[in-house]
Write an enzyme that holds these catalytic residues in place. Structure first.
Site, short mmCIF file in Angstrom:
data_model
loop_
_atom_site.label_atom_id
_atom_site.label_comp_id
_atom_site.label_asym_id
_atom_site.label_seq_id
_atom_site.Cartn_x
_atom_site.Cartn_y
_atom_site.Cartn_z
N PHE A 1 75.48 64.59 -32.65
CA PHE A 1 74.59 65.14 -33.69
C PHE A 1 75.11 66.48 -34.22
O PHE A 1 74.35 67.43 -34.42
CB PHE A 1 73.16 65.32 -33.17
CG PHE A 1 72.36 64.06 -33.02
CD1 PHE A 1 72.87 62.83 -33.39
CD2 PHE A 1 71.07 64.11 -32.51
CE1 PHE A 1 72.12 61.66 -33.26
CE2 PHE A 1 70.31 62.95 -32.37
CZ PHE A 1 70.84 61.72 -32.74
N LYS B 1 65.74 53.35 -36.00
CA LYS B 1 67.09 52.85 -35.74
C LYS B 1 67.23 52.56 -34.26
O LYS B 1 66.95 53.43 -33.42
CB LYS B 1 68.16 53.86 -36.18
CG LYS B 1 69.58 53.28 -36.12
CD LYS B 1 70.56 54.12 -36.91
CE LYS B 1 71.92 53.44 -37.01
NZ LYS B 1 72.86 54.18 -37.87
N SER C 1 71.10 57.04 -30.46
CA SER C 1 72.48 57.51 -30.28
C SER C 1 72.77 57.69 -28.80
O SER C 1 71.96 58.27 -28.07
CB SER C 1 72.70 58.83 -31.01
OG SER C 1 73.94 59.39 -30.64
N ASN D 1 82.87 57.13 -30.97
CA ASN D 1 82.54 58.53 -31.26
C ASN D 1 81.55 59.06 -30.23
O ASN D 1 80.72 58.33 -29.71
CB ASN D 1 81.99 58.67 -32.68
CG ASN D 1 80.47 58.56 -32.73
OD1 ASN D 1 79.75 59.53 -32.49
ND2 ASN D 1 79.97 57.36 -33.02
N ASN E 1 75.01 59.64 -27.64
CA ASN E 1 75.81 60.86 -27.50
C ASN E 1 75.00 62.14 -27.33
O ASN E 1 75.57 63.23 -27.26
CB ASN E 1 76.74 60.99 -28.70
CG ASN E 1 77.66 59.80 -28.82
OD1 ASN E 1 78.23 59.34 -27.84
ND2 ASN E 1 77.78 59.27 -30.03
N THR E 2 73.68 62.03 -27.27
CA THR E 2 72.81 63.15 -26.94
C THR E 2 72.16 62.83 -25.61
O THR E 2 71.50 61.78 -25.49
CB THR E 2 71.74 63.38 -28.02
OG1 THR E 2 72.38 63.77 -29.24
CG2 THR E 2 70.77 64.47 -27.60
N ASN F 1 72.55 50.62 -34.03
CA ASN F 1 73.39 51.79 -33.82
C ASN F 1 74.65 51.38 -33.07
O ASN F 1 74.94 50.20 -32.92
CB ASN F 1 72.59 52.84 -33.02
CG ASN F 1 73.00 54.27 -33.35
OD1 ASN F 1 74.17 54.56 -33.57
ND2 ASN F 1 72.02 55.16 -33.39
#
Length: 340
Positions: free
Chosen positions: A116, A213, A176, A112, A178-179, A242
């Site tokens: 966010f 996390k 994450s 993915n 993805n940011t 994560n």
């Protein structure tokens, strides 16, 4: 039932499309009772008292599935011991461009790059206010994409204050992939500054459990720093782990995987690495703080392995996608059998 009949139908559709459809169906009147009848399994021996909270069982729903606190009551009816919402940011954001959610079926994995995507803290609070279940809820918080790292503390603080009265614990998400540049906040100096600030705010209030996390891609040296920071800031513990940016261990066609592009990988390929991180942190810390184990839990055996490695609680996400609500019951029954 899920694996034989329901999953084949769900997997006919694109991942994010069916996610939204299932969330709609879960809201149909009477669905909560049906889910409870079909899947809920509880036993008083499963209860865990950890960090001042009483978890009705050790199996929780990881952040990312119910980002916006839409279906807490329904997930609780399935038998989860706790639900983690988010990642929540101060301002609503659409996330990355679609498509951004992909199944790697041969490996029981998910990639993915959601970014966010969420409705923002104000709407999340309104939904939290209206929930009926008494299940424990964690708030996973992050920064908005447009907020530069040097101003990120302000974003975490805003969401922390907004959710404080409506969640039972907090998770600081700096891991994450993805940011853009978010993982830079895992470096020792900015992370210590962020966590110290949030812990100060926390202690001025009711001092709720506060977790960090972390990514599975950290080196041993970085994990050593994390353990030191947790001790220094007196956080409750760590959620490990994560998603990973690695593509190691995939049996799927490399060209197909490459065509998907960037994103965090979760699921079975992460099983061993997540367990390694849990074991390393537990040994390095002498078990001084709580570890919530997540990553590649696709069977009761995977769950037991993480508990024996040092996790006190567990969370599932991709395993839930591939194996359905029965996995919660299977894990809890195994925990009773192993007397853990």
């Amino acid at each position: 039932m899920y694996r034989l009949f329901i999953r084949p139908i769900l997997f006919l559709f694109k991942a994010e499309t069916i996610h939204n459809a299932v969330f709609f169906l879960m809201g149909i009147p009477g669905m909560k009772c049906m889910l409870s009848f079909l899947f809920n399994f509880q036993d008083p021996r499963l209860e865990r008292k950890i960090a001042g909270l009483t978890f009705r069982n050790p199996v929780g729903l990881a952040a990312g599935l119910d980002k916006n606190a839409k279906r807490i009551d329904q997930f609780a009816a399935m038998g989860f011991g706790f639900i983690e919402i988010g990642t929540i940011t101060p301002v609503a954001q659409a996330g990355n461009d679609k498509p951004r959610l992909f199944r790697i079926i041969p490996d029981e994995a998910v990639i993915n790059r959601m970014g966010f995507n969420n409705d923002g803290m104000t709407i999340a609070v309104e939904r939290l206010k209206s929930r009926k279940s008494t299940v424990l809820v964690g708030g996973n918080i992050g920064k908005n994409k447009v907020t530069p790292n040097e101003e990120s503390i302000s974003d975490y603080e805003k969401t922390f204050h907004a959710l404080y009265d409506y969640v039972d614990y907090f998770v600081v998400n700096v891991s994450s992939p993805n940011t853009p540049n978010l993982r830079e906040l895992q470096d020792k100096e900015p992370l210590t500054k962020l966590l110290s600030h949030l812990q100060k705010l926390n202690q001025e209030k009711a001092d709720k459990p506060l977790f960090l996390k972390i990514a599975p891609d950290l080196t041993d040296s970085q994990l050593d720093d994390i353990v030191e920071i947790i001790r220094e800031t007196k956080l409750t513990g760590i959620i490990a782990t994560n998603t990973t940016i690695s593509r190691d261990g995939l049996s799927a066609d490399p060209k197909m995987v490459e065509s998907i592009g960037a994103g965090g990988l979760s699921g079975k390929p992460l099983t061993n690495r997540a367990t390694e991180v849990i074991r390393y942190i537990h040994d390095k810390s002498n078990g001084d703080f709580v570890i919530i184990g997540v990553g590649g839990i696709h069977s009761a055996a995977d769950a037991i392995e993480k508990l024996k490695a040092g996790a006190s609680l567990l969370q599932i996400y991709s395993g839930f996608i591939y194996h359905g609500p029965d996995l919660i019951k299977e894990i809890n029954k195994a925990i009773l059998k192993e007397n853990l």
